[in-house]
Design an enzyme around this catalytic site. Structure first.
Site, PDB file in Angstrom:
ATOM      1  N   CYS A  40       0.962  -1.391   0.143  1.00  0.00           N
ATOM      2  CA  CYS A  40      -0.066   0.100   0.219  1.00  0.00           C
ATOM      3  C   CYS A  40       0.902   1.349  -0.021  1.00  0.00           C
ATOM      4  O   CYS A  40       1.293   1.724   0.890  1.00  0.00           O
ATOM      5  CB  CYS A  40      -1.051   0.003   1.096  1.00  0.00           C
ATOM      6  SG  CYS A  40      -1.795   1.254   1.344  1.00  0.00           S
ATOM      7  N   CYS A  43      -0.091   3.756   2.517  1.00  0.00           N
ATOM      8  CA  CYS A  43       0.443   3.364   3.761  1.00  0.00           C
ATOM      9  C   CYS A  43       1.849   3.717   4.035  1.00  0.00           C
ATOM     10  O   CYS A  43       2.038   4.296   5.143  1.00  0.00           O
ATOM     11  CB  CYS A  43       0.114   1.851   4.089  1.00  0.00           C
ATOM     12  SG  CYS A  43      -1.537   1.261   3.967  1.00  0.00           S
TER      13      CYS A  43
END
Length: 115
Positions: A40, A43
């Protein structure tokens, strides 16, 4: 090789389905739990911001991380449908939920109000 989300704050606690409840109970002050995944990009982008907030809190905030790929039961338990999702717990109770890579000011406001 460790993902970028695993580096940073020495006090960062990496949670699993086995240690989650115990770690949450043991946390002093505000627990900031980052639900993330290695793949991600958002993230990885927000991870340094979370680390910076935890470091600047002078012990009032504990940064914890849950890899959703490795701990799908925890993701389901807290209805994590999008990552990053940051849950804030105080005294074992969920007090805030932030979904997405939000600006640092949003997170700082929560930390200032809750820690």
């Amino acid at each position: 090789m460790t993902p970028s989300g695993d580096r940073g704050v020495a006090g960062t606690i990496h949670l699993t389905e086995q240690n989650f409840d115990e770690a949450l109970i043991a946390a002093q002050g505000l627990a900031m739990i980052d639900f993330w995944a290695e793949w991600c990009g958002r993230c990885r982008a927000i991870a340094p911001v979370l680390e910076e907030l935890a470091e600047a809190s002078e012990g009032r905030v504990t940064l914890m991380k849950v890899n959703v790929d490795e701990n799908s039961g925890l993701a389901a338990r807290y209805d994590i449908r999008s990552i990053p999702t940051i849950l804030f717990f105080k005294e074992g109770a969920l007090v805030e939920r932030v979904v997405g890579a939000v600006p640092k000011t949003v997170l700082q406001t929560i930390v200032n109000a809750r820690a």
